[in-house]
Design an enzyme around this catalytic site. Structure first.
Site, PDB file in Angstrom:
ATOM      1  N   HIS A  12      -2.800   2.936  -7.535  1.00  0.00           N
ATOM      2  CA  HIS A  12      -1.794   3.255  -8.570  1.00  0.00           C
ATOM      3  C   HIS A  12      -2.336   2.984  -9.979  1.00  0.00           C
ATOM      4  CE1 HIS A  12      -0.155  -1.027  -7.489  1.00  0.00           C
ATOM      5  NE2 HIS A  12      -1.039  -1.125  -8.460  1.00  0.00           N
ATOM      6  N   HIS A  59       3.595  -5.656 -12.207  1.00  0.00           N
ATOM      7  CA  HIS A  59       2.501  -6.268 -12.974  1.00  0.00           C
ATOM      8  C   HIS A  59       3.072  -7.046 -14.149  1.00  0.00           C
ATOM      9  CE1 HIS A  59       0.941  -2.809 -10.754  1.00  0.00           C
ATOM     10  NE2 HIS A  59      -0.233  -3.388 -10.762  1.00  0.00           N
ATOM     11  N   HIS A 194     -11.338  -3.321  -7.194  1.00  0.00           N
ATOM     12  CA  HIS A 194     -11.419  -3.378  -8.653  1.00  0.00           C
ATOM     13  C   HIS A 194     -11.209  -4.799  -9.138  1.00  0.00           C
ATOM     14  CE1 HIS A 194      -7.063  -2.811  -8.029  1.00  0.00           C
ATOM     15  NE2 HIS A 194      -6.790  -2.949  -9.314  1.00  0.00           N
ATOM     16  N   GLU A 241      -4.593  -6.053  -3.761  1.00  0.00           N
ATOM     17  CA  GLU A 241      -3.447  -5.133  -3.658  1.00  0.00           C
ATOM     18  C   GLU A 241      -3.469  -4.313  -2.369  1.00  0.00           C
ATOM     19  OE1 GLU A 241      -2.556  -4.117  -8.373  1.00  0.00           O
ATOM     20  OE2 GLU A 241      -3.622  -2.655  -7.155  1.00  0.00           O
TER      21      GLU A 241
HETATM   22 FE   FE2 Z   1      -1.832  -2.729  -9.572  1.00  0.00          FE
END
Ligand code: FE2
Length: 280
Positions: A12, A59, A194, A241
């Site tokens: 996302h 977030h 990431h 995630e």
């Molecule tokens: Fe995220």
């Protein structure tokens, strides 16, 4: 009875949302990614789910460190896009399905002992809206109802991968026991590898991501035994995630059929992964 029509796993990445909002999907940088997503868009256009349950993480938008539910489900009528600092994304408001969401909560809490936080009023950030934009483009209104299922993958201690898989399995039991004849799709979002800060900022581990894509399809149980330390080491600090995909996978049958798989590097400083699965 309600029926699960399939699941989608997708990153996302916020810059994907910006590319869509700013009309840059045809730019040379973005075009390969959006071309790779097209078969998933075709699939969901054909399947036409009535409801999509979007598993995502917030977030520090609606929830921050003052209140961090491990699992939270949106039971309200609608969910607007959160202002993450640049104004809310110009996307339609999400219309929920309170009757279905309350049924899910009842089943999860009373039958399967998953104690979710029930949230009547919540905004949703890029974790939820970017996957919707990827799959549905820029419509006047989203073509289905949306139920947000928010997971804490930010603040220690996050739930385990196994807990996520089991929540998905319990979610499936809850869906299967809902009377109205609706078609339900589940999105698992986030990942892939990431890391946004520190010495390893920019880390991408394609080999590890591809192992996850392989086993999401064929052996999710083995993924559910992976600990957070391995995920942090191999997939980076935000790569954790990916455990949210296991909620989607747990809601599908053990045997699944792959509709589409796509992997692309980079999407800004992130690896992008996509998997569309149907029950076999
Ligand atoms: Fe995220």
């Amino acid at each position: 009875m309600a029926r699960v029509v399939g699941g989608i796993g997708t990153s996302h990445v916020p810059s994907i949302g910006a590319a869509i909002d700013l009309g840059k999907v045809g730019d040379p940088y973005w075009r390969p990614l959006f071309d790779g997503v097209q078969p998933a868009r075709k699939w969901i256009e054909d399947v036409k789910p009535d409801v999509v349950i979007v598993v995502y993480n917030d977030h520090a938008s609606r929830f921050a460190l003052d209140m961090t539910p491990t699992f939270a489900i949106g039971v309200g009528e609608q969910f607007a896009s959160h202002d993450e600092g640049y104004g809310p994304r110009p996307v339609p408001v999400c219309h929920g399905d309170p009757a279905f969401a309350w049924h899910l909560v009842e089943s999860l809490v009373l039958k399967d002992e998953f104690d979710l936080a029930m949230v009547s009023e919540m905004t949703v950030d890029h974790g939820l809206t970017v996957p919707l934009s990827l799959m549905f483009g820029k419509p006047e209104a989203w073509p289905c109802k949306i139920i947000p299922l928010c997971v804490n993958v930010i603040q220690y201690p996050q739930p385990t991968a196994l807990r996520c898989l089991r929540l998905g399995q319990a979610l499936r039991r809850a869906i299967d026991s809902y009377g109205p004849e609706i078609k339900v799709a589940i999105f698992g979002t986030g990942g892939m590898s990431h890391q946004l800060q520190g010495e390893r900022a920019g880390l991408i581990n394609a080999e590890y991501d591809k192992m996850w894509l392989d086993r999401m399809e064929s052996d999710p149980d083995s993924l559910s035994r992976i600990g957070h330390t391995e995920l942090l080491r191999e997939a980076g600090s935000e790569g954790l995630e990916i455990i949210m995909w296991l909620i989607m996978r747990g809601a599908l049958d053990s045997a699944v059929r792959r509709v589409h798989r796509f992997y692309h590097v980079p999407a800004s400083n992130t690896a992008y992964g996509l998997l569309v699965l149907e029950n076999a």
